[in-house]
Design a protein around this motif. Structure first.
Motif, PDB file in Angstrom:
ATOM      1  N   ASP A 133       0.855  -1.189   0.000  1.00  0.00           N
ATOM      2  CA  ASP A 133       0.000   0.000   0.000  1.00  0.00           C
ATOM      3  C   ASP A 133       0.894   1.243   0.000  1.00  0.00           C
ATOM      4  OD1 ASP A 133      -1.546   2.268   1.034  1.00  0.00           O
ATOM      5  OD2 ASP A 133      -3.135   0.803   1.417  1.00  0.00           O
ATOM      6  N   PHE A 166       0.241   4.358   0.311  1.00  0.00           N
ATOM      7  CA  PHE A 166      -0.074   5.341   1.349  1.00  0.00           C
ATOM      8  C   PHE A 166       0.480   4.911   2.708  1.00  0.00           C
ATOM      9  CE2 PHE A 166      -3.449   5.875  -1.866  1.00  0.00           C
ATOM     10  CZ  PHE A 166      -3.242   7.203  -2.185  1.00  0.00           C
ATOM     11  N   GLU A 167       0.295   3.641   3.035  1.00  0.00           N
ATOM     12  CA  GLU A 167       0.848   3.124   4.290  1.00  0.00           C
ATOM     13  C   GLU A 167       2.366   3.232   4.286  1.00  0.00           C
ATOM     14  OE1 GLU A 167      -0.581   2.207   7.095  1.00  0.00           O
ATOM     15  OE2 GLU A 167      -2.516   2.767   6.230  1.00  0.00           O
ATOM     16  N   PHE A 168       2.966   2.922   3.136  1.00  0.00           N
ATOM     17  CA  PHE A 168       4.421   3.018   3.047  1.00  0.00           C
ATOM     18  C   PHE A 168       4.880   4.452   3.271  1.00  0.00           C
ATOM     19  CE2 PHE A 168       7.984   4.315   0.407  1.00  0.00           C
ATOM     20  CZ  PHE A 168       9.001   3.545   0.961  1.00  0.00           C
ATOM     21  N   ASN A 204       3.507   6.885   4.787  1.00  0.00           N
ATOM     22  CA  ASN A 204       3.284   7.366   6.151  1.00  0.00           C
ATOM     23  C   ASN A 204       4.343   6.878   7.129  1.00  0.00           C
ATOM     24  OD1 ASN A 204       1.019   8.784   5.373  1.00  0.00           O
ATOM     25  ND2 ASN A 204      -0.426   7.176   5.984  1.00  0.00           N
ATOM     26  N   ARG A 205       5.160   5.911   6.716  1.00  0.00           N
ATOM     27  CA  ARG A 205       6.204   5.381   7.603  1.00  0.00           C
ATOM     28  C   ARG A 205       7.563   6.047   7.373  1.00  0.00           C
ATOM     29  NH1 ARG A 205       4.439  -1.084   7.550  1.00  0.00           N
ATOM     30  NH2 ARG A 205       2.208  -0.632   7.798  1.00  0.00           N
ATOM     31  N   SER A 247       1.310   2.585  -8.581  1.00  0.00           N
ATOM     32  CA  SER A 247       2.212   2.433  -7.439  1.00  0.00           C
ATOM     33  C   SER A 247       3.429   3.346  -7.521  1.00  0.00           C
ATOM     34  CB  SER A 247       2.697   0.984  -7.339  1.00  0.00           C
ATOM     35  OG  SER A 247       3.465   0.632  -8.482  1.00  0.00           O
ATOM     36  N   ALA A 251      11.269   1.811   5.983  1.00  0.00           N
ATOM     37  CA  ALA A 251       9.826   1.854   5.754  1.00  0.00           C
ATOM     38  C   ALA A 251       9.339   0.625   5.002  1.00  0.00           C
ATOM     39  CB  ALA A 251       9.453   3.125   4.982  1.00  0.00           C
ATOM     40  N   SER A 294       8.552  -3.583   7.025  1.00  0.00           N
ATOM     41  CA  SER A 294       7.350  -4.213   7.620  1.00  0.00           C
ATOM     42  C   SER A 294       6.381  -4.739   6.582  1.00  0.00           C
ATOM     43  CB  SER A 294       6.645  -3.193   8.526  1.00  0.00           C
ATOM     44  OG  SER A 294       6.325  -2.033   7.798  1.00  0.00           O
ATOM     45  N   PHE A 295       6.697  -4.623   5.311  1.00  0.00           N
ATOM     46  CA  PHE A 295       5.792  -5.124   4.275  1.00  0.00           C
ATOM     47  C   PHE A 295       6.252  -6.499   3.777  1.00  0.00           C
ATOM     48  CE2 PHE A 295       5.100  -0.549   4.135  1.00  0.00           C
ATOM     49  CZ  PHE A 295       3.707  -0.478   4.030  1.00  0.00           C
TER      50      PHE A 295
END
Length: 411
Positions: free
Chosen positions: A338, A340-342, A344-345, A386, A407, A410-411
């Motif tokens: 994602d 956006f999630e990436f 934000n980190r 992406s 970042a 965690s994916f």
């Protein structure tokens, strides 16, 4: 440029002319109007003599900045505007008429794409081509073609136009060649050196460099014969033809459109420009290090950067830009991550829309600055959902690499 080097010329540009009190920078002139002791002198300035009447049409402060831009580009003269988009608007709207034909690279900034749509709605025919090959430009020519437009490095896909070959072709066909050199800057590549008649720079980006002032400029390189251009108004066809095109752009763009650069912004940009080479050297180096690190990461599906051997125009970019490759990097994450999630980190990267800052900026391209363009045009430009656009700044390079890789962990 003078016989001195790029940075020496810029740093000493202001003091080479007379400045009161021994100041090393041209002063800021905020006055809106300029008075005359002789009414005949006032009339003479309105009729073309050098001078200042009303700040909408320029000030001593914008003139000092324009002199620096002209020195950078090795041109004849420049005119400054409130923004880079204002410079583009002034160029297109003052030089093109309904029924004219414009050939443009399909790899262009989203706002420029919107501007071309506006032109088309007013009767200017626009043909978008893959400008990485001059043959595509040549194939699009029509009898009513007036202008060819490209960006030196495309935003955000980093495609590099076949600039030198296009310039040679335009010269042979007596066509006006306009290059937006914002992403390469005159430090990497001067428009004159690839045959451009006009060069446009967004001064808000690398030339100003600090994200605290907006501005744009158009420079006449002196390579185009304006006596052959049909759209120059009779009122501007006096004196040497060399000045006709830029005079029309200035008169219409500043006097009629009011797209004037403020004295305060001009002063900020002028001072910022002195360190252009230093900042670009660092940003280009950082971009290369970041691009190489990300290209090797398993959670990154693609990195677009002219400095990588995998880039389709890698060899051309090296020849055009002297072994440096710019400071813009396009990154596509692996499917399933994602964006956006990436984003934000991230802790060091700044989530912001801009280019050429001292700070590294990043944003999701398809969802922001190219959202209005629609999926078909994005696909034509090679913009995936992406895709992240990274404008690399001057931070310590390992900090940027570590921040991006952390970042991803965690994916």
């Amino acid at each position: 440029m003078s016989k001195n080097g790029f940075t020496t010329t810029l740093v000493h540009s202001d003091r080479r002319s007379t400045i009161e009190h021994g100041a090393i920078h041209k002063p800021l002139h905020p006055s809106s109007e300029y008075a005359f002791a002789d009414s005949r002198e006032l009339a003479a300035v309105f009729q073309g003599k050098a001078g200042f009447t009303y700040a909408r049409q320029g000030t001593p402060t914008t003139q000092a900045l324009e002199a620096k831009i002209t020195q950078m580009e090795g041109g004849l003269n420049s005119v400054s505007f409130a923004t880079g988009m204002a410079a583009l608007n002034a160029t297109f709207f003052t030089l093109l008429r309904a029924g004219d034909h414009l050939i443009s690279s399909q790899y262009i900034f989203g706002n420029t794409n919107s501007l071309l749509n506006t032109l088309a709605g007013l009767g200017v025919e626009v043909t978008l081509v893959d400008a990485t090959d001059v043959a595509n430009v040549a194939a699009a020519r029509r009898p009513e073609t007036r202008m060819v437009f490209v960006e030196s490095i495309a935003n955000p896909g980093t495609q590099v136009a076949d600039m030198k070959a296009i310039g040679d072709w335009c010269r042979d066909n007596a066509l006006l060649y306009v290059v937006d050199g914002t992403l390469s800057t005159p430090w990497l590549c001067r428009g004159r050196d690839v045959g451009a008649g006009l060069v446009i720079n967004s001064l808000s980006k690398y030339i100003g460099g600090h994200g605290h002032a907006l501005g744009g400029a158009v420079t006449d390189t002196g390579l185009y014969d304006w006596s052959t251009y049909p759209n120059i108004a009779d009122v501007y066809r006096h004196g040497s033809p060399q000045g006709w095109g830029l005079t029309q752009i200035k008169k219409k763009g500043l006097r009629d459109m009011g797209a004037t650069l403020s004295a305060d912004s001009a002063h900020r940009i002028s001072v910022g420009s002195e360190t252009l080479a230093l900042r670009m050297e660092r940003s280009c180096s950082n971009a290369m290090a970041l691009a190489q690190a990300l290209a090797a990461h398993p959670k990154v599906s693609r990195v677009s950067y002219p400095g990588l051997p995998s880039h389709p125009q890698h060899v051309r970019a090296g020849e055009l830009f002297g072994g440096r490759y710019g400071a813009l990097v396009g990154v596509e994450l692996l499917d399933g991550i994602d964006v956006f999630e990436f984003l934000n980190r991230l802790k060091v990267f700044v989530l912001a829309t801009h280019l050429g800052d001292t700070r590294t900026l990043v944003l999701p391209v398809a969802h922001t600055i190219y959202y209005e363009m629609g999926p078909e045009r994005r696909a034509l430009m090679g913009i995936a959902d992406s895709m992240l656009r990274i404008s690399v700044g001057i931070e310590d390079p390992q900090d940027l690499i570590d921040d991006f890789l952390d970042a991803l962990e965690s994916f």
